[in-house]
Design an enzyme around this catalytic site. Structure first.
Site, PDB file in Angstrom:
ATOM      1  N   ASP A 243      19.984  -3.481  -3.031  1.00  0.00           N
ATOM      2  CA  ASP A 243      19.845  -4.444  -4.153  1.00  0.00           C
ATOM      3  C   ASP A 243      19.786  -4.218  -5.591  1.00  0.00           C
ATOM      4  O   ASP A 243      19.207  -4.982  -6.200  1.00  0.00           O
ATOM      5  CB  ASP A 243      19.264  -5.792  -3.713  1.00  0.00           C
ATOM      6  CG  ASP A 243      19.669  -6.277  -2.466  1.00  0.00           C
ATOM      7  OD1 ASP A 243      20.759  -6.154  -2.037  1.00  0.00           O
ATOM      8  OD2 ASP A 243      18.720  -6.957  -1.831  1.00  0.00           O
TER       9      ASP A 243
ATOM     10  N   LYS B 228       8.232  18.021   1.392  1.00  0.00           N
ATOM     11  CA  LYS B 228       8.245  19.017   0.308  1.00  0.00           C
ATOM     12  C   LYS B 228       7.542  18.158  -0.858  1.00  0.00           C
ATOM     13  O   LYS B 228       8.203  17.268  -1.734  1.00  0.00           O
ATOM     14  CB  LYS B 228       9.773  19.157  -0.284  1.00  0.00           C
ATOM     15  CG  LYS B 228      10.618  19.414   1.211  1.00  0.00           C
ATOM     16  CD  LYS B 228      11.620  18.326   1.391  1.00  0.00           C
ATOM     17  CE  LYS B 228      12.806  18.850   2.198  1.00  0.00           C
ATOM     18  NZ  LYS B 228      12.581  19.213   3.538  1.00  0.00           N
TER      19      LYS B 228
ATOM     20  N   HIS C 298       8.258  18.774   7.594  1.00  0.00           N
ATOM     21  CA  HIS C 298       9.895  18.723   6.721  1.00  0.00           C
ATOM     22  C   HIS C 298       9.454  18.239   5.423  1.00  0.00           C
ATOM     23  O   HIS C 298      10.212  18.204   4.679  1.00  0.00           O
ATOM     24  CB  HIS C 298      10.668  17.927   7.614  1.00  0.00           C
ATOM     25  CG  HIS C 298      11.954  18.089   7.114  1.00  0.00           C
ATOM     26  ND1 HIS C 298      12.680  16.986   6.547  1.00  0.00           N
ATOM     27  CD2 HIS C 298      12.831  19.340   7.069  1.00  0.00           C
ATOM     28  CE1 HIS C 298      13.883  17.270   6.315  1.00  0.00           C
ATOM     29  NE2 HIS C 298      14.059  18.610   6.572  1.00  0.00           N
TER      30      HIS C 298
ATOM     31  N   LYS D 289      18.370  12.833   0.104  1.00  0.00           N
ATOM     32  CA  LYS D 289      17.961  11.781   1.003  1.00  0.00           C
ATOM     33  C   LYS D 289      17.538  10.362   0.272  1.00  0.00           C
ATOM     34  O   LYS D 289      16.319  10.384  -0.069  1.00  0.00           O
ATOM     35  CB  LYS D 289      16.616  12.017   1.905  1.00  0.00           C
ATOM     36  CG  LYS D 289      17.129  13.648   2.678  1.00  0.00           C
ATOM     37  CD  LYS D 289      16.259  14.642   2.117  1.00  0.00           C
ATOM     38  CE  LYS D 289      16.273  15.842   2.669  1.00  0.00           C
ATOM     39  NZ  LYS D 289      17.273  16.396   3.620  1.00  0.00           N
TER      40      LYS D 289
ATOM     41  N   ASP E 251      -3.741  18.736  -9.834  1.00  0.00           N
ATOM     42  CA  ASP E 251      -4.847  18.058 -10.376  1.00  0.00           C
ATOM     43  C   ASP E 251      -5.016  16.566  -9.971  1.00  0.00           C
ATOM     44  O   ASP E 251      -5.554  15.933 -10.555  1.00  0.00           O
ATOM     45  CB  ASP E 251      -4.941  18.036 -11.916  1.00  0.00           C
ATOM     46  CG  ASP E 251      -5.421  19.460 -12.294  1.00  0.00           C
ATOM     47  OD1 ASP E 251      -5.608  20.423 -11.870  1.00  0.00           O
ATOM     48  OD2 ASP E 251      -4.637  19.893 -13.561  1.00  0.00           O
TER      49      ASP E 251
ATOM     50  N   HIS F  22      22.640  17.192   0.146  1.00  0.00           N
ATOM     51  CA  HIS F  22      21.375  17.273   0.922  1.00  0.00           C
ATOM     52  C   HIS F  22      20.302  16.065   0.444  1.00  0.00           C
ATOM     53  O   HIS F  22      19.371  15.981   0.953  1.00  0.00           O
ATOM     54  CB  HIS F  22      20.781  18.662   0.579  1.00  0.00           C
ATOM     55  CG  HIS F  22      19.730  19.165   1.597  1.00  0.00           C
ATOM     56  ND1 HIS F  22      18.418  19.112   1.170  1.00  0.00           N
ATOM     57  CD2 HIS F  22      19.543  19.446   2.680  1.00  0.00           C
ATOM     58  CE1 HIS F  22      17.253  19.361   2.348  1.00  0.00           C
ATOM     59  NE2 HIS F  22      18.370  19.682   3.180  1.00  0.00           N
TER      60      HIS F  22
END
Length: 494
Positions: A419, A236, A234, A414, A241, A412
């Site tokens: 704080d 991404k 899952h 996440k 380099d 979508h």
């Protein structure tokens, strides 16, 4: 000589086929139940599968062997675990040196979140890096131009690892750059999840012919009969380099770019571009997966792990976990951050199905006076998952958690900010699947600068939200509550 078979058939006929089949189904379910119980998995998951076995004879057994997380797990990951350990041991000495320098020089900056830092270092060997430059990318409109610009500057290698790599206009644009770079002699390697991605043979051939190496993460030949889609990659991530990295929630697809024509649903997501030492951990994660998928032994070289030229200081850890991990590091990092918060917690997640630890941590924080705000989808791409998530809202609202339903489109992203100084951005949803079944990666940053930016984005998202109030939520029709509760029964399986 045929008397016994004939007598057996007559006896079965007298007994009634329905009765016999039902008896066999319960015997089979009992055998599988023993296997499930002996795996010592999470009790809620065990009960979920046992419920399926006995409520849905035969079908429950089939569902378990298709979706059961631990089925053939040791066999699937034996080679990967060996290679991971070998590669990470080579890299470990360098990780330790970087971390010791950071701990010695930045004690005051990490003091507020010292328990989280120590837990990640001690239990999961997650490096703490200092010299990083971080840029927040909101939605595909900001991510894809930044990605393409970085790819065009590649000199030695480009590494990509994606759950969804979908044939689309943006994929064509990115792949045009990848092909050109491959022709120029830059090594381009792509890992795509075979369950999440939809790449045709023609599309893949065009990449291979240009010199781009593209491999699936666990090839799935018959998706309906394969339990491997439980072990989804899952992540991404992109590494250019060994110096520039991208991590977050945005896959390669037109739907993530709201400026593309034809997108009817607004897609709200978040990504990061990182330059500096934190990219080295992302590189290590990619290499262990590539060595496993390609059956190669790409080593720890200076080209893959160059000295950083970044002078900006953003303390960063790259947290990862998966079904091949000894510990649920991503989940533990969420738990430690929530438990350690003293003033505020801002969470955005598209799929909210917490385990008991996260649920109790959120309630404890709210009961303790911490301002806890949670943005979840008002419009979801999964009605069942959304219904299961709704079943948790009432007890959170009673504890004082503020819940907001995003209305502008599908959220979508996440992200979590505690704080105003501890930031988490990555691929992991706040759900059981991300904690236990998926390969995930999050960036954890100890940064007031990024914290202020993320809080600003969060507050802007609140303008597109509808707040959920306890009194109104309790007044919902009983049939709706019942439907949500039924979906919650299967939440460990979602």
């Amino acid at each position: 000589m045929f008397s016994f078979p004939l007598l057996l058939i007559d006896w079965l006929t007298d007994m009634g086929w329905a009765t016999i089949l039902l008896g066999i189904s319960y015997i089979l379910s009992a055998i599988v139940a023993i296997l499930i119980i002996s795996e010592n998995r999470n009790p809620s998951k065990t009960l979920g599968y046992l419920l399926l076995l006995f409520v849905l004879p035969y079908l429950g057994v089939l569902i378990y062997f298709v979706f059961g997380e631990n089925y053939r797990k040791r066999k699937l990951y034996k080679r990967k675990l060996i290679r991971d350990e070998r590669t990470m041991e080579k890299y470990n000495a360098y990780l330790v040196r970087l971390t010791r320098e950071a701990l010695a020089a930045y004690q005051e900056e990490i003091a507020h979140n010292a328990p989280l830092v120590r837990m990640l270092l001690r239990e999961s060997r997650v490096t703490l890096t200092v010299y990083n430059e971080v840029k927040l990318l909101v939605n595909g409109e900001e991510k894809f131009p930044a990605v393409m610009a970085a790819l065009k500057e590649a000199r030695h290698h480009i590494h990509l690892e994606y759950y969804i790599f979908e044939e689309s206009a943006v994929a064509e644009e990115i792949c045009a750059i990848l092909k050109q770079k491959a022709r120029e002699g830059v090594k381009v390697r792509l890992i795509y999840d075979d369950f999440g991605s939809s790449l045709s043979g023609k599309f893949l051939r065009s990449l291979h012919e240009a010199g781009v190496e593209a491999l699936p993460f666990y090839k799935i030949y018959i998706p309906v009969l394969s339990n491997r889609h439980n072990y989804r990659n899952h992540r991404k991530i992109i590494i250019v380099d060994g110096e520039t990295g991208f991590v977050g929630g945005i896959n390669i697809s037109d739907r993530y770019d709201n400026s593309r024509p034809g997108n009817e649903l607004f897609w709200r997501d978040t990504h990061l571009m990182i330059k500096g030492d934190a990219v080295k951990m992302m590189q290590a994660l990619f290499l262990v997966n590539w060595n496993f998928c390609a059956d190669e032994e790409l080593g720890v070289t200076h080209e893959f792990f160059p000295d950083t030229c970044v002078v900006s200081e953003e303390l960063t850890q790259i947290v990862y976990s998966g079904p091949d991990s000894d510990r649920a590091t991503v989940m533990l990092s969420y738990f430690a951050a929530i438990s350690n918060a003293q003033e505020s917690i801002c969470i955005t997640t598209p799929y909210f199905i917490p385990n008991e630890s996260i649920l109790n941590a959120l309630k404890k924080a709210a009961f303790s006076g911490v301002e806890v705000k949670l943005i979840v989808p008002g419009v979801s791409d999964s009605r069942v998952v959304n219904a299961a998530a709704r079943s948790y809202y009432e007890e959170l609202l009673e504890a004082g958690v503020q819940i907001y339903l995003y209305q502008k489109g599908f959220v979508h992203a996440k992200t979590m900010v505690c704080d105003g100084r501890l930031c988490m951005v990555g691929s992991s949803n706040m759900d059981i699947r991300s904690f236990d079944l998926n390969f995930e990666v999050n960036a954890v940053l100890y940064s007031r600068k990024l914290g202020a930016e993320l809080v600003s984005v969060f507050e802007n998202d609140l303008l597109s939200c509808e707040q959920v109030f306890l009194q109104n939520w309790k007044a919902r029709p009983r049939r709706v509550k019942l439907a949500d509760s039924i979906c919650r029964l299967f939440s460990p399986l979602l």
